[in-house]
Design a protein around this motif. Structure first.
Motif, PDB file in Angstrom:
ATOM      1  N   GLU A 172       0.806  -1.217   0.000  1.00  0.00           N
ATOM      2  CA  GLU A 172       0.000   0.000   0.000  1.00  0.00           C
ATOM      3  C   GLU A 172       0.843   1.274   0.000  1.00  0.00           C
ATOM      4  O   GLU A 172       0.303   2.380   0.018  1.00  0.00           O
ATOM      5  CB  GLU A 172      -0.943  -0.004   1.209  1.00  0.00           C
ATOM      6  N   ALA A 173       2.165   1.132  -0.036  1.00  0.00           N
ATOM      7  CA  ALA A 173       3.038   2.309  -0.064  1.00  0.00           C
ATOM      8  C   ALA A 173       2.898   3.028  -1.401  1.00  0.00           C
ATOM      9  O   ALA A 173       2.566   2.428  -2.431  1.00  0.00           O
ATOM     10  CB  ALA A 173       4.481   1.892   0.159  1.00  0.00           C
ATOM     11  N   THR A 174       3.152   4.315  -1.407  1.00  0.00           N
ATOM     12  CA  THR A 174       3.034   5.110  -2.637  1.00  0.00           C
ATOM     13  C   THR A 174       4.392   5.431  -3.260  1.00  0.00           C
ATOM     14  O   THR A 174       4.489   5.665  -4.456  1.00  0.00           O
ATOM     15  CB  THR A 174       2.286   6.419  -2.351  1.00  0.00           C
ATOM     16  N   VAL A 175       5.430   5.452  -2.457  1.00  0.00           N
ATOM     17  CA  VAL A 175       6.770   5.765  -2.963  1.00  0.00           C
ATOM     18  C   VAL A 175       7.401   4.501  -3.546  1.00  0.00           C
ATOM     19  O   VAL A 175       7.485   3.473  -2.866  1.00  0.00           O
ATOM     20  CB  VAL A 175       7.670   6.326  -1.845  1.00  0.00           C
ATOM     21  N   ILE A 190      16.650  -4.573   4.104  1.00  0.00           N
ATOM     22  CA  ILE A 190      15.372  -4.719   3.410  1.00  0.00           C
ATOM     23  C   ILE A 190      14.487  -5.646   4.230  1.00  0.00           C
ATOM     24  O   ILE A 190      14.891  -6.764   4.562  1.00  0.00           O
ATOM     25  CB  ILE A 190      15.569  -5.313   2.002  1.00  0.00           C
ATOM     26  N   VAL A 191      13.288  -5.209   4.521  1.00  0.00           N
ATOM     27  CA  VAL A 191      12.342  -6.026   5.284  1.00  0.00           C
ATOM     28  C   VAL A 191      11.260  -6.564   4.357  1.00  0.00           C
ATOM     29  O   VAL A 191      10.560  -5.790   3.693  1.00  0.00           O
ATOM     30  CB  VAL A 191      11.697  -5.217   6.427  1.00  0.00           C
ATOM     31  N   ILE A 192      11.133  -7.892   4.321  1.00  0.00           N
ATOM     32  CA  ILE A 192      10.135  -8.573   3.509  1.00  0.00           C
ATOM     33  C   ILE A 192       9.093  -9.184   4.434  1.00  0.00           C
ATOM     34  O   ILE A 192       9.414 -10.028   5.278  1.00  0.00           O
ATOM     35  CB  ILE A 192      10.777  -9.690   2.652  1.00  0.00           C
ATOM     36  N   GLY A 193       7.857  -8.776   4.281  1.00  0.00           N
ATOM     37  CA  GLY A 193       6.798  -9.263   5.143  1.00  0.00           C
ATOM     38  C   GLY A 193       6.304 -10.646   4.761  1.00  0.00           C
ATOM     39  O   GLY A 193       6.687 -11.200   3.732  1.00  0.00           O
ATOM     40  N   PRO A 194       5.432 -11.232   5.571  1.00  0.00           N
ATOM     41  CA  PRO A 194       4.868 -12.554   5.297  1.00  0.00           C
ATOM     42  C   PRO A 194       3.764 -12.469   4.252  1.00  0.00           C
ATOM     43  O   PRO A 194       3.416 -11.372   3.788  1.00  0.00           O
ATOM     44  CB  PRO A 194       4.317 -12.972   6.661  1.00  0.00           C
ATOM     45  N   PRO A 210       7.329   3.130   4.354  1.00  0.00           N
ATOM     46  CA  PRO A 210       7.444   1.973   3.470  1.00  0.00           C
ATOM     47  C   PRO A 210       7.504   2.369   1.997  1.00  0.00           C
ATOM     48  O   PRO A 210       7.114   3.485   1.624  1.00  0.00           O
ATOM     49  CB  PRO A 210       6.173   1.176   3.771  1.00  0.00           C
ATOM     50  N   VAL A 211       7.987   1.455   1.172  1.00  0.00           N
ATOM     51  CA  VAL A 211       8.050   1.659  -0.276  1.00  0.00           C
ATOM     52  C   VAL A 211       7.437   0.447  -0.965  1.00  0.00           C
ATOM     53  O   VAL A 211       7.268  -0.607  -0.360  1.00  0.00           O
ATOM     54  CB  VAL A 211       9.501   1.866  -0.758  1.00  0.00           C
ATOM     55  N   ARG A 212       7.124   0.623  -2.240  1.00  0.00           N
ATOM     56  CA  ARG A 212       6.565  -0.496  -3.001  1.00  0.00           C
ATOM     57  C   ARG A 212       7.515  -0.870  -4.127  1.00  0.00           C
ATOM     58  O   ARG A 212       8.275  -0.044  -4.629  1.00  0.00           O
ATOM     59  CB  ARG A 212       5.195  -0.135  -3.568  1.00  0.00           C
ATOM     60  N   LEU A 213       7.426  -2.131  -4.538  1.00  0.00           N
ATOM     61  CA  LEU A 213       8.280  -2.621  -5.626  1.00  0.00           C
ATOM     62  C   LEU A 213       7.760  -2.169  -6.978  1.00  0.00           C
ATOM     63  O   LEU A 213       8.495  -1.686  -7.815  1.00  0.00           O
ATOM     64  CB  LEU A 213       8.356  -4.145  -5.582  1.00  0.00           C
TER      65      LEU A 213
END
Length: 238
Positions: A172-175, A190-194, A210-213
């Protein structure tokens, strides 16, 4: 095709013996014989290479004609991987090791569905370390990937606080991740969530925007290697 890489704690001397589990694997499973070149590394940058002089069911001897020490990569890449289910854990560790992660930190996130107890945690850590060890050799690294003990959310928050570049992926990050400026030194964390995502409480604890891919949502086992590749393309891979 490059030479096969095997682990050896001792690299001093003009002729080295590779025995034990590594030696048996090289001689019996890989069927490496006299005349073939192999590289031995201590996993901490030092390596020695040369042709196999003798081979038996118990191992190999190598006549060293090249040796060196590779510097540690910078910036250092630390990937926090929320504990996935089943085979996806092995896939995540293998790909992160192959792409060049220096440290992999298993994270028991709120939505990881990992019931932590000493015995299970020890078994899980041992598996992750074994996967990273084998993948480090397969990808011909002289610095093997390190797997840290399973971490809690506050421990991950501390890693982010100390990082030169803290990165928390969230759908849901915009950047976009691509806008981040990669530092020349220090730790990229780098933090990768479940699969269920990072919870609002965890995001608050991390205190990192947060950032998005991209425009698609990746599985937890593939998001880390994608993010790492995007950042390494602007630093260590240039």
């Amino acid at each position: 095709m490059g030479v096969a890489v095997f682990f050896a704690a001792e690299l001093d001397g003009e002729e080295l013996t590779l025995d034990g589990a590594e030696g048996r694997h090289a001689a019996v499973v890989r069927r490496i014989g006299p005349g073939e070149r192999i590289r031995l590394t201590d996993g901490c940058g030092a390596w020695a290479e040369g042709p196999v002089a003798t081979a038996s069911k118990t191992g190999l001897t190598v006549t060293v004609d090249q040796r060196g020490t590779d510097p540690a990569s910078t910036p250092r890449l630390v990937v926090v991987q929320a504990l996935p289910k089943g085979e996806r854990a092995e896939l995540a560790v293998e790909m992160l090791t192959e792409v060049g992660a220096d440290v992999i930190v298993p994270w028991n996130a709120e939505r990881s569905q990992f019931r932590s107890n000493p015995e299970r945690s020890a078994k899980t850590l041992a598996k992750w370390q074994a996967w990273a060890f084998e993948s480090s050799k397969q990808s011909r690294r002289s610095w093997f990937a390190e797997v840290a003990p399973i971490a809690t959310t506050p421990e991950i928050a501390k890693l982010l606080q100390d990082a030169a570049l803290p990165v928390v992926l969230h759908e849901e990050a915009t950047v976009p991740l691509a806008r981040l400026e990669v530092p020349p030194a220090g730790d990229i964390v780098i933090v990768i969530g479940p699969e269920g995502g990072i919870t609002p409480t965890e995001l608050t604890t991390f205190a990192v925007a947060p950032v998005r891919l991209g425009n698609t949502v990746l599985r937890t086992s593939t998001a880390g290697v994608a993010a790492a590749s995007a950042l390494l393309a602007h630093s260590r891979w240039t």
